[in-house]
Motif scaffolding. Sequence first.
Motif, PDB file in Angstrom:
ATOM      1  N   GLY A  14       0.800  -1.217   0.000  1.00 49.57           N
ATOM      2  CA  GLY A  14       0.000   0.000   0.000  1.00 49.57           C
ATOM      3  C   GLY A  14       0.832   1.266   0.000  1.00 49.57           C
ATOM      4  N   ILE A  15       1.985   1.203  -0.667  1.00 48.92           N
ATOM      5  CA  ILE A  15       2.904   2.335  -0.718  1.00 48.92           C
ATOM      6  C   ILE A  15       2.965   2.858  -2.145  1.00 48.92           C
ATOM      7  N   THR A  16       2.990   4.171  -2.295  1.00 50.21           N
ATOM      8  CA  THR A  16       3.069   4.756  -3.640  1.00 50.21           C
ATOM      9  C   THR A  16       4.520   4.837  -4.102  1.00 50.21           C
ATOM     10  N   GLN A  17       4.684   4.975  -5.410  1.00 51.74           N
ATOM     11  CA  GLN A  17       6.029   5.150  -5.964  1.00 51.74           C
ATOM     12  C   GLN A  17       6.684   6.409  -5.406  1.00 51.74           C
ATOM     13  N   GLN A  18       5.901   7.456  -5.219  1.00 46.32           N
ATOM     14  CA  GLN A  18       6.452   8.709  -4.699  1.00 46.32           C
ATOM     15  C   GLN A  18       6.930   8.548  -3.254  1.00 46.32           C
ATOM     16  N   ASP A  22      10.714   9.220  -2.125  1.00 51.64           N
ATOM     17  CA  ASP A  22      11.056  10.163  -1.063  1.00 51.64           C
ATOM     18  C   ASP A  22      11.919   9.500   0.006  1.00 51.64           C
ATOM     19  N   PHE A  23      11.551   8.283   0.399  1.00 51.49           N
ATOM     20  CA  PHE A  23      12.302   7.571   1.429  1.00 51.49           C
ATOM     21  C   PHE A  23      13.724   7.260   0.965  1.00 51.49           C
ATOM     22  N   LEU A  24      13.864   6.895  -0.317  1.00 51.71           N
ATOM     23  CA  LEU A  24      15.173   6.518  -0.852  1.00 51.71           C
ATOM     24  C   LEU A  24      15.952   7.712  -1.411  1.00 51.71           C
ATOM     25  N   ALA A  25      15.378   8.913  -1.305  1.00 49.47           N
ATOM     26  CA  ALA A  25      16.010  10.143  -1.802  1.00 49.47           C
ATOM     27  C   ALA A  25      16.350  10.033  -3.287  1.00 49.47           C
ATOM     28  N   MET A  26      15.359   9.605  -4.070  1.00 48.46           N
ATOM     29  CA  MET A  26      15.523   9.526  -5.521  1.00 48.46           C
ATOM     30  C   MET A  26      14.228   9.981  -6.172  1.00 48.46           C
ATOM     31  N   SER A  27      14.235  10.090  -7.478  1.00 48.92           N
ATOM     32  CA  SER A  27      13.028  10.535  -8.167  1.00 48.92           C
ATOM     33  C   SER A  27      12.049   9.381  -8.367  1.00 48.92           C
ATOM     34  N   ARG A  28      10.807   9.735  -8.591  1.00 45.52           N
ATOM     35  CA  ARG A  28       9.776   8.732  -8.866  1.00 45.52           C
ATOM     36  C   ARG A  28      10.109   7.984 -10.157  1.00 45.52           C
ATOM     37  N   VAL A  29      10.710   8.674 -11.103  1.00 46.83           N
ATOM     38  CA  VAL A  29      11.111   8.047 -12.371  1.00 46.83           C
ATOM     39  C   VAL A  29      12.110   6.920 -12.111  1.00 46.83           C
ATOM     40  N   ASN A  30      13.043   7.131 -11.152  1.00 47.87           N
ATOM     41  CA  ASN A  30      13.984   6.064 -10.801  1.00 47.87           C
ATOM     42  C   ASN A  30      13.254   4.835 -10.277  1.00 47.87           C
ATOM     43  N   VAL A  31      12.257   5.046  -9.439  1.00 46.27           N
ATOM     44  CA  VAL A  31      11.484   3.930  -8.880  1.00 46.27           C
ATOM     45  C   VAL A  31      10.753   3.192 -10.010  1.00 46.27           C
ATOM     46  N   ILE A  32      10.144   3.943 -10.918  1.00 44.35           N
ATOM     47  CA  ILE A  32       9.450   3.329 -12.059  1.00 44.35           C
ATOM     48  C   ILE A  32      10.425   2.489 -12.874  1.00 44.35           C
ATOM     49  N   ASN A  33      11.603   3.042 -13.169  1.00 44.57           N
ATOM     50  CA  ASN A  33      12.597   2.323 -13.965  1.00 44.57           C
ATOM     51  C   ASN A  33      13.101   1.076 -13.255  1.00 44.57           C
ATOM     52  N   MET A  34      13.251   1.136 -11.929  1.00 48.26           N
ATOM     53  CA  MET A  34      13.661  -0.062 -11.187  1.00 48.26           C
ATOM     54  C   MET A  34      12.580  -1.125 -11.248  1.00 48.26           C
ATOM     55  N   GLU A  35      11.338  -0.719 -11.102  1.00 50.13           N
ATOM     56  CA  GLU A  35      10.229  -1.680 -11.139  1.00 50.13           C
ATOM     57  C   GLU A  35      10.093  -2.339 -12.503  1.00 50.13           C
ATOM     58  N   LYS A  36      10.434  -1.612 -13.551  1.00 54.43           N
ATOM     59  CA  LYS A  36      10.325  -2.167 -14.907  1.00 54.43           C
ATOM     60  C   LYS A  36      11.590  -2.883 -15.356  1.00 54.43           C
ATOM     61  N   GLY A  37      12.617  -2.877 -14.493  1.00 55.61           N
ATOM     62  CA  GLY A  37      13.859  -3.569 -14.831  1.00 55.61           C
ATOM     63  C   GLY A  37      14.763  -2.782 -15.750  1.00 55.61           C
ATOM     64  N   ARG A  38      14.510  -1.502 -15.917  1.00 55.55           N
ATOM     65  CA  ARG A  38      15.341  -0.671 -16.797  1.00 55.55           C
ATOM     66  C   ARG A  38      16.493  -0.016 -16.054  1.00 55.55           C
ATOM     67  N   GLN A  39      16.520  -0.150 -14.749  1.00 60.22           N
ATOM     68  CA  GLN A  39      17.576   0.469 -13.937  1.00 60.22           C
ATOM     69  C   GLN A  39      18.031  -0.528 -12.893  1.00 60.22           C
ATOM     70  N   ARG A  40      19.314  -0.623 -12.735  1.00 54.31           N
ATOM     71  CA  ARG A  40      19.868  -1.522 -11.717  1.00 54.31           C
ATOM     72  C   ARG A  40      19.633  -0.940 -10.332  1.00 54.31           C
ATOM     73  N   ILE A  41      19.538  -1.838  -9.364  1.00 51.58           N
ATOM     74  CA  ILE A  41      19.310  -1.440  -7.981  1.00 51.58           C
ATOM     75  C   ILE A  41      20.580  -1.766  -7.197  1.00 51.58           C
ATOM     76  N   SER A  42      21.126  -0.774  -6.519  1.00 51.80           N
ATOM     77  CA  SER A  42      22.336  -1.010  -5.726  1.00 51.80           C
ATOM     78  C   SER A  42      21.984  -1.866  -4.508  1.00 51.80           C
ATOM     79  N   LEU A  48      17.256  -1.570   1.751  1.00 51.38           N
ATOM     80  CA  LEU A  48      16.229  -0.679   2.291  1.00 51.38           C
ATOM     81  C   LEU A  48      14.838  -1.070   1.787  1.00 51.38           C
ATOM     82  N   MET A  49      14.749  -1.444   0.521  1.00 52.45           N
ATOM     83  CA  MET A  49      13.456  -1.853  -0.032  1.00 52.45           C
ATOM     84  C   MET A  49      12.953  -3.126   0.643  1.00 52.45           C
TER      85      MET A  49
END
Length: 93
Positions: A14-18, A22-42, A48-49
């Motif tokens: 029940g958590i939004t991308q925003q 905010d919690f990870l100090a990154m943009s919402r676009v970064n979260v979207i890209n991680m969820e779609k597999g277009r961005q690597r996650i450190s 933290l996730m």
Amino acid sequence: MAFKEKNTLRQQAGITQQEIADFLAMSRVNVINMEKGRQRISAPVLYLMACIYKKPINEFFPEPLNFELQIKEEVIKVPAKTKKVKKRVIKLI
């Protein structure tokens, strides 16, 4: 690294991308890209996730590949030198 079930864990929590962004100090676009597999996650972000979603880290990975490593040592001669050299050959089977 991509999510196993994309944004399913986030939606179940029940958590939004925003909020994640905010919690990870990154943009919402970064979260979207991680969820779609277009961005690597450190590793620290993945940790933290896992804490946010209260899931073990392995929930974020696809099922392991089913293969076996075959390691074989061979002795070969190097043309420029006349001494023998050991060479390791690793194959995925």
